[in-house]
Design a protein around this motif. Structure first.
Motif, PDB file in Angstrom:
ATOM      1  N   HIS A  84      88.040 -33.144  23.323  1.00  0.00           N
ATOM      2  CA  HIS A  84      88.036 -33.824  24.399  1.00  0.00           C
ATOM      3  C   HIS A  84      88.128 -35.248  24.014  1.00  0.00           C
ATOM      4  O   HIS A  84      87.707 -36.245  24.494  1.00  0.00           O
ATOM      5  CB  HIS A  84      86.873 -33.802  25.252  1.00  0.00           C
ATOM      6  CG  HIS A  84      87.293 -32.424  26.007  1.00  0.00           C
ATOM      7  ND1 HIS A  84      85.979 -32.578  27.361  1.00  0.00           N
ATOM      8  CD2 HIS A  84      87.147 -31.220  25.922  1.00  0.00           C
ATOM      9  CE1 HIS A  84      86.318 -30.966  27.653  1.00  0.00           C
ATOM     10  NE2 HIS A  84      87.288 -30.834  27.307  1.00  0.00           N
TER      11      HIS A  84
ATOM     12  N   ASP B 265      92.464 -30.309  28.906  1.00  0.00           N
ATOM     13  CA  ASP B 265      91.421 -30.562  29.392  1.00  0.00           C
ATOM     14  C   ASP B 265      91.520 -31.705  30.955  1.00  0.00           C
ATOM     15  O   ASP B 265      90.183 -32.443  30.669  1.00  0.00           O
ATOM     16  CB  ASP B 265      90.234 -31.208  28.806  1.00  0.00           C
ATOM     17  CG  ASP B 265      89.502 -29.678  27.605  1.00  0.00           C
ATOM     18  OD1 ASP B 265      89.124 -29.008  27.147  1.00  0.00           O
ATOM     19  OD2 ASP B 265      91.232 -30.031  26.409  1.00  0.00           O
TER      20      ASP B 265
ATOM     21  N   ASP C 151      92.396 -25.637  30.102  1.00  0.00           N
ATOM     22  CA  ASP C 151      91.116 -26.234  31.203  1.00  0.00           C
ATOM     23  C   ASP C 151      91.599 -27.114  31.698  1.00  0.00           C
ATOM     24  O   ASP C 151      90.984 -28.581  32.161  1.00  0.00           O
ATOM     25  CB  ASP C 151      90.361 -26.941  29.917  1.00  0.00           C
ATOM     26  CG  ASP C 151      89.575 -26.056  28.970  1.00  0.00           C
ATOM     27  OD1 ASP C 151      89.624 -24.659  29.358  1.00  0.00           O
ATOM     28  OD2 ASP C 151      88.307 -26.192  28.548  1.00  0.00           O
TER      29      ASP C 151
ATOM     30  N   HIS D  90      90.745 -29.078  24.004  1.00  0.00           N
ATOM     31  CA  HIS D  90      89.214 -28.564  23.708  1.00  0.00           C
ATOM     32  C   HIS D  90      88.656 -29.407  23.305  1.00  0.00           C
ATOM     33  O   HIS D  90      86.882 -29.543  23.458  1.00  0.00           O
ATOM     34  CB  HIS D  90      89.549 -27.301  23.287  1.00  0.00           C
ATOM     35  CG  HIS D  90      88.443 -26.554  22.788  1.00  0.00           C
ATOM     36  ND1 HIS D  90      87.717 -26.088  24.082  1.00  0.00           N
ATOM     37  CD2 HIS D  90      87.402 -26.774  21.794  1.00  0.00           C
ATOM     38  CE1 HIS D  90      86.501 -25.379  23.847  1.00  0.00           C
ATOM     39  NE2 HIS D  90      85.943 -25.855  22.593  1.00  0.00           N
TER      40      HIS D  90
ATOM     41  N   HIS E 233      95.133 -24.020  22.686  1.00  0.00           N
ATOM     42  CA  HIS E 233      93.706 -24.735  23.374  1.00  0.00           C
ATOM     43  C   HIS E 233      93.108 -25.297  22.413  1.00  0.00           C
ATOM     44  O   HIS E 233      92.931 -26.926  22.152  1.00  0.00           O
ATOM     45  CB  HIS E 233      92.835 -23.875  24.288  1.00  0.00           C
ATOM     46  CG  HIS E 233      92.166 -24.880  25.553  1.00  0.00           C
ATOM     47  ND1 HIS E 233      92.480 -25.921  25.887  1.00  0.00           N
ATOM     48  CD2 HIS E 233      90.875 -24.816  25.000  1.00  0.00           C
ATOM     49  CE1 HIS E 233      91.318 -25.898  26.209  1.00  0.00           C
ATOM     50  NE2 HIS E 233      90.145 -25.505  26.175  1.00  0.00           N
TER      51      HIS E 233
ATOM     52  N   HIS F 271      89.281 -30.321  33.787  1.00  0.00           N
ATOM     53  CA  HIS F 271      88.127 -29.985  34.235  1.00  0.00           C
ATOM     54  C   HIS F 271      87.938 -30.564  35.574  1.00  0.00           C
ATOM     55  O   HIS F 271      87.421 -31.157  36.127  1.00  0.00           O
ATOM     56  CB  HIS F 271      87.313 -30.514  33.501  1.00  0.00           C
ATOM     57  CG  HIS F 271      87.219 -29.603  31.841  1.00  0.00           C
ATOM     58  ND1 HIS F 271      87.105 -28.366  32.301  1.00  0.00           N
ATOM     59  CD2 HIS F 271      87.652 -30.295  30.705  1.00  0.00           C
ATOM     60  CE1 HIS F 271      86.997 -28.127  30.535  1.00  0.00           C
ATOM     61  NE2 HIS F 271      87.211 -28.804  30.192  1.00  0.00           N
TER      62      HIS F 271
HETATM   63 MN   LIG Z   1      87.747 -28.326  27.744  1.00  0.00          MN
END
Ligand SMILES: [Mn+2]
Length: 279
Positions: free
Chosen positions: A165, A8, A36, A163, A121, A10
């Motif tokens: 976070h 993640d 991600d 996923h 994930h 991002h």
């Molecule tokens: Mn994510």
């Protein structure tokens, strides 16, 4: 063997650079990204390039899949905001980048010091679930079970996922459930102004190191799980924010560690009979 597991990102370049720099000091053999890489943040292409350069194994997250796919944006299913998110991400990527993201694997599995470890994930069924952290025991047990998407039909001893976070570790039925947290978008959904600690307890980058005898099916060697939090320059990351169409939501997540769409979280907990504002 020592593996760093990141998730993640991002599109948060400062967070990714700080994390990779921290990993470089820890004598790690392989870096594994569990999805991600893109969406939400500004630095889409920069983060993808760094992940491709540094990570030995990369698993697909829901955002990697969704934002690399070709969509019919005239479909009324897409809100104006969602269209803009897709267009922003795709404007930063080449077609080759998009093909790379859409062809990433779902799962990665290995033995380490006797334990069968499975990485994905979000869940073994799918890469997208509500952002929950108060699952039932049955929900947690299901995380260890194989599906048609897993590499083998073994029941895992250790599951490592992303996923949601925020990092945590749990134990049930002799098994270990680990979330590595997020490199570039750390937040907590259980929040209360009276009870919250310093926000830097949440908003730093999070990742995990797993160390043990790779490939060994015997319980003869030790295994280590290490959670690491790395500070990074949030202000510097937000400097280029004018490029990013999601800047208000993004600032709120990075600075305040608050998820952008709390109504979604509230609705989920209300169904379970939990008032999230009273816990
Ligand atoms: Mn994510």
């Amino acid at each position: 063997m020592k593996f760093a597991i990141i998730s993640d990102i991002h599109s948060n370049l400062e967070a990714l650079k700080a994390t990779l720099n921290d990993i470089s000091k820890r004598d790690v053999d392989k870096i594994i990204c569990i999805g991600d890489i893109i969406a939400k943040g500004t630095h889409v292409k920069e983060c993808l390039d760094l992940v491709r350069q540094h990570c030995d194994i990369v698993i697909q997250g829901n955002c990697d899949r969704h934002f690399s796919a070709t969509h019919d944006l005239t479909d009324p299913f897409f809100s104006e905001q969602e269209k803009t998110r897709i267009q922003y991400n795709q404007s930063r990527l080449t077609m080759e980048d998009r093909e790379y993201l859409s062809n990433l694997p779902f799962c990665f599995e290995f033995y380490m010091s006797g334990s069968y470890v499975r990485l994905f994930h979000a869940t073994p069924q799918r890469d997208n679930i509500p952002l929950i952290n108060l699952d039932s025991i049955q929900d947690k047990y299901n995380m260890f079970l194989p599906t048609e998407k897993t590499v083998t039909q073994k029941i895992a001893d250790v599951v490592i996922y992303g996923h949601i976070h925020h990092p945590y570790m749990d134990r049930l039925y002799n098994k270990t459930l680990i979330n590595v947290g997020s490199v570039g978008n750390s937040f907590d959904v259980i929040r209360n102004d009276m009870k919250d600690s310093d926000i830097l307890e949440t908003t730093r980058s999070n990742y995990l190191i797993i160390e043990g005898k790779y490939g060994s099916t015997e319980y003869h060697d030790d295994i280590t799980f290490q959670f690491i939090r790395v500070p990074y320059d949030i202000d510097k990351e937000l400097k280029d924010e004018n490029l990013n169409i999601e800047k208000e939501n993004h600032r709120c997540e990075l600075i305040q560690g608050k998820y952008r769409d709390m109504s979604k979280i509230n609705a989920y907990y209300t169904k379970l009979g939990i008032d999230i504002n009273k816990i």
